[in-house]
Design an enzyme around this catalytic site. Structure first.
Site, short mmCIF file in Angstrom:
data_model
loop_
_atom_site.label_atom_id
_atom_site.label_comp_id
_atom_site.label_asym_id
_atom_site.label_seq_id
_atom_site.Cartn_x
_atom_site.Cartn_y
_atom_site.Cartn_z
N ARG A 7 27.37 16.37 22.74
CA ARG A 7 25.92 16.37 22.94
C ARG A 7 25.62 16.05 24.39
NH1 ARG A 7 27.11 13.36 18.27
NH2 ARG A 7 26.26 14.24 16.32
N LYS A 18 26.45 9.23 17.97
CA LYS A 18 25.36 8.65 17.19
C LYS A 18 25.87 7.46 16.39
CE LYS A 18 22.36 12.69 16.66
NZ LYS A 18 21.68 13.59 15.70
N HIS A 71 22.46 22.09 23.73
CA HIS A 71 22.76 22.11 22.30
C HIS A 71 23.25 23.49 21.87
CE1 HIS A 71 22.72 19.54 18.83
NE2 HIS A 71 22.23 20.51 18.07
N ARG A 82 26.80 23.62 22.58
CA ARG A 82 27.51 22.88 21.52
C ARG A 82 27.71 23.78 20.30
NH1 ARG A 82 28.35 17.68 19.22
NH2 ARG A 82 27.33 17.30 17.21
N HIS A 97 30.10 14.86 13.50
CA HIS A 97 29.16 14.89 12.39
C HIS A 97 29.56 13.87 11.33
CE1 HIS A 97 27.87 19.34 13.21
NE2 HIS A 97 27.18 18.47 13.93
N TYR A 136 27.91 26.25 10.47
CA TYR A 136 28.69 27.15 11.31
C TYR A 136 29.41 28.21 10.50
CZ TYR A 136 27.44 23.88 14.88
OH TYR A 136 26.70 23.10 15.72
#
Length: 311
Positions: free
Chosen positions: A162, A186, A257, A260, A283, A292
């Site tokens: 990110r 995150k 993004h 990414r 994730h 994806y």
């Protein structure tokens, strides 16, 4: 005239305002959420409690399922889309769960609150030749800013990190011997992400000829620097990516993004399994990574429609 969150918060009945203060302390102290996420949760919570106050509620015990549903309905009538409604419902459920857990209410009234599932649009991704052209768009640059821009593009595409993770990197977060980045993602979860030989060459050029020219007394350990020597701002990183896209004919105007998404798609198309891509991207849920698989199917359909004589 639309009132700001601060104005709405200031107009809440005292008991509701006190609950917001306690909830903010919980969000900031116990969950390691980003500032953006905390603001989003508080904005939706204040909006919900303002709606409750307009329905003559003065304490959180007055909050019920009907109030939650009417709050979401009011948002839909003022233009909230499915994604916004789903997000606001999730924020409300988080708040009511906290109310019940802390004993401020006797039941979790948000348990039965349902919301529409947001449509998951397929992200734009670059074709492999477009990606190559984008990351090489600054090729030949020898001034510090150009060397930095080349590294920004190489690392975003090579690692799929990110933009916030990229600009947050320190020099010591790079393991050049093993070509790994130590990334803080995150929820402050740390992971190691590999990068390839082209990114290593861009990194070497930046560290030997670019970064030393921009270092000042205020630089600190940041890997990527702005022109004044401070840590590179995410907005500047986005500008770098958009400028690179504009330099490649036919490339979609995507930001960091989008790079990414492109990295994940190309890795998956190259034979990586979904779990590996999940680890690469950081994730928390495999369900997030599964988009994806849809991207690659859509690309396969497009190729089939263009190439097969009976498509």
């Amino acid at each position: 005239m639309t009132r700001t969150t601060a104005e709405l918060r200031g107009g809440l009945p005292p008991a509701l305002a006190a609950v917001v203060d306690d909830y903010e302390e919980h969000l900031r102290g116990g969950r390691e959420l980003s500032e953006h996420t905390v603001r989003a949760y508080l904005t939706d919570t204040v909006s919900l409690l303002d709606h409750l106050a307009r329905r003559s509620g003065t304490r959180v015990g007055d909050l019920d399922l009907a109030a939650l549903r009417s709050w979401l309905a009011r948002g839909r009538t003022t233009g909230d889309g499915r994604a916004t409604t789903a997000r606001r419902a999730a924020a409300a459920r988080s708040f009511t769960r906290w109310l019940r857990r802390t004993g401020l209410t006797t039941e979790d009234v948000g348990l039965r609150l349902v919301s529409p599932k947001a449509h998951r649009t397929l992200p734009d991704v670059l074709a492999p030749d477009q990606a190559r052209a984008v990351v090489e768009s600054t090729g030949g640059a020898d001034e510090p800013a150009g060397l930095r821009d080349a590294l920004v593009l190489e690392l975003l595409y090579a690692s799929g990190v990110r933009v916030s993770e990229l600009v947050g990197l320190d020099v010591d977060d790079v393991d050049r011997g093993r070509r790994l980045l130590r990334v803080l993602g995150k929820g402050r979860k740390e992971r190691s992400v590999p990068y390839g030989a082209p990114a290593e060459r861009a990194l070497d050029a930046w560290l030997t000829r670019g970064r030393p020219a921009l270092v000042t007394d205020r630089t600190g350990p940041a890997l990527l620097l702005g022109t004044r020597g401070g840590r590179l701002d995410p907005r500047e990183a986005r500008r770098i990516v958009h400028a690179a896209m504009a330099a490649v004919p036919g490339a979609p105007d995507i930001g960091p993004h989008g790079l990414r998404h492109t990295a994940a798609t190309h890795v998956l198309e190259g034979g990586a399994d979904l779990r590996s891509v999940q680890e690469l991207l950081g994730h928390a849920s495999l369900a997030t990574t599964q988009i994806y698989t849809h991207v690659t199917v859509e690309r396969l359909r497009a190729v089939h429609a263009q190439a097969h004589p009976r498509a």
